[in-house]
Design a protein around this motif. Sequence first.
Motif, short mmCIF file in Angstrom:
data_model
loop_
_atom_site.label_atom_id
_atom_site.label_comp_id
_atom_site.label_asym_id
_atom_site.label_seq_id
_atom_site.Cartn_x
_atom_site.Cartn_y
_atom_site.Cartn_z
N GLY A 16 4.91 1.26 7.09
CA GLY A 16 6.21 1.63 7.62
C GLY A 16 7.11 2.09 6.50
N ILE B 74 5.53 -1.71 3.43
CA ILE B 74 4.80 -2.91 3.88
C ILE B 74 3.59 -3.18 2.99
N ALA C 163 -4.00 5.94 9.34
CA ALA C 163 -2.67 6.01 9.95
C ALA C 163 -2.33 7.46 10.24
N GLU D 193 -1.20 -1.28 9.02
CA GLU D 193 0.22 -1.29 9.32
C GLU D 193 1.00 -0.82 8.10
N SER E 273 -6.82 0.92 11.79
CA SER E 273 -5.47 1.37 11.42
C SER E 273 -4.73 0.29 10.64
N HIS F 220 -5.14 1.54 1.73
CA HIS F 220 -4.16 2.02 2.71
C HIS F 220 -4.10 3.54 2.76
N TRP G 272 -2.52 -7.18 3.83
CA TRP G 272 -2.29 -6.03 4.70
C TRP G 272 -2.74 -6.35 6.11
N GLN G 273 -2.04 -5.81 7.09
CA GLN G 273 -2.36 -6.05 8.49
C GLN G 273 -3.08 -4.84 9.08
N TRP G 274 -4.24 -5.10 9.68
CA TRP G 274 -5.05 -4.03 10.27
C TRP G 274 -5.16 -4.23 11.78
N ASN G 275 -5.12 -3.13 12.51
CA ASN G 275 -5.41 -3.13 13.94
C ASN G 275 -6.62 -2.23 14.13
#
Length: 318
Positions: free
Chosen positions: A193, A157, A249, A191, A189, A264, A183-186
């Motif tokens: 995969g 990803i 992560a 993302e 964290s 990342h 990039w997707q962050w929560n």
Amino acid sequence: GDDGRSVKVGSLICFEDTVPSLSRKSVKAGAGMLAFQAIAGSARAETDMNSVPFAATAPTHVSKVGIKARDADQLAKYYSEVVGLRELSRKGQTIILGAGEMPLLEIEQAAAIRADDPHSAGLYHTAFLLPRRVDLARWARRAIDQRTPIVGASDHIVSEAIYLTDPEGNGIEIYADRPHENWQWNGSSVEMGTAALDVGNLLGELKPDTAEWNGAPDGAMVGHLHLRVGNAGDAEAWWHRELGMQTVAGFGGSAVFLSTGGYHHHVAANSWQSKGAGKRDNDRSGLAWAEFVSSDARDEREIVDPWGNVMRIVPAKA
């Protein structure tokens, strides 16, 4: 690789032009000499990132890795011919390789040592980050043409990666990041995969006038270091304490990914093959040390993790 699914040494894939692409998970399921295709039919190009990798802009990042080798000349030849590093110099029994004029890997001749134990602590892989996606496409095209044996290829990803194993069992990742703005962050964290690498899409970067692979380009760097440890939680606490790395992560308590500056990951540590391992033997081949550049460092220092993995910390150049 970075997906938590180990591929046993000896499982080889050759890039080929007739078989569907495979994820690292499917590689594990089908051991032996497999083939890996690039389906180029509906390939589309993706936006290149800037020529200076985002990983290098972080306050603390990997600069180079040292490996102890039973046959330094053989390893240097592999990293030159397959990975694309070039020999920069020799210093005693050590061969220094890099990209452009930047040293990235030092291989130290130590013929009396035993072979690395993959179930002990040590190096899982050194990850060489290429500046642009087209660079990875160039490398992949040459690997297909040369039928280079690989052990996996994944879309994470945030990045696209191809995995190799050198002649002495050291893992290698060659990868390119997707633009970090996407990039997707929560929260803290990111993302990530693992899916099958779409090689055809990757090769869509190559146009008729695109230059062929001619070695690792300027701007290539060691993007991250992936370690084997006895306990991922203990490793996480150590990297927090010693270098101020933030966790971005995790993988079921058996792997942790850490970074600075919103990357990342600059470091990963897993116990997939090495759960419960104690300190590694000094008389084995494999990781000798890894060097990190830190904007917080005032002087050079050396720290050792609970498993005997040596980290050198050097100040960032002004």
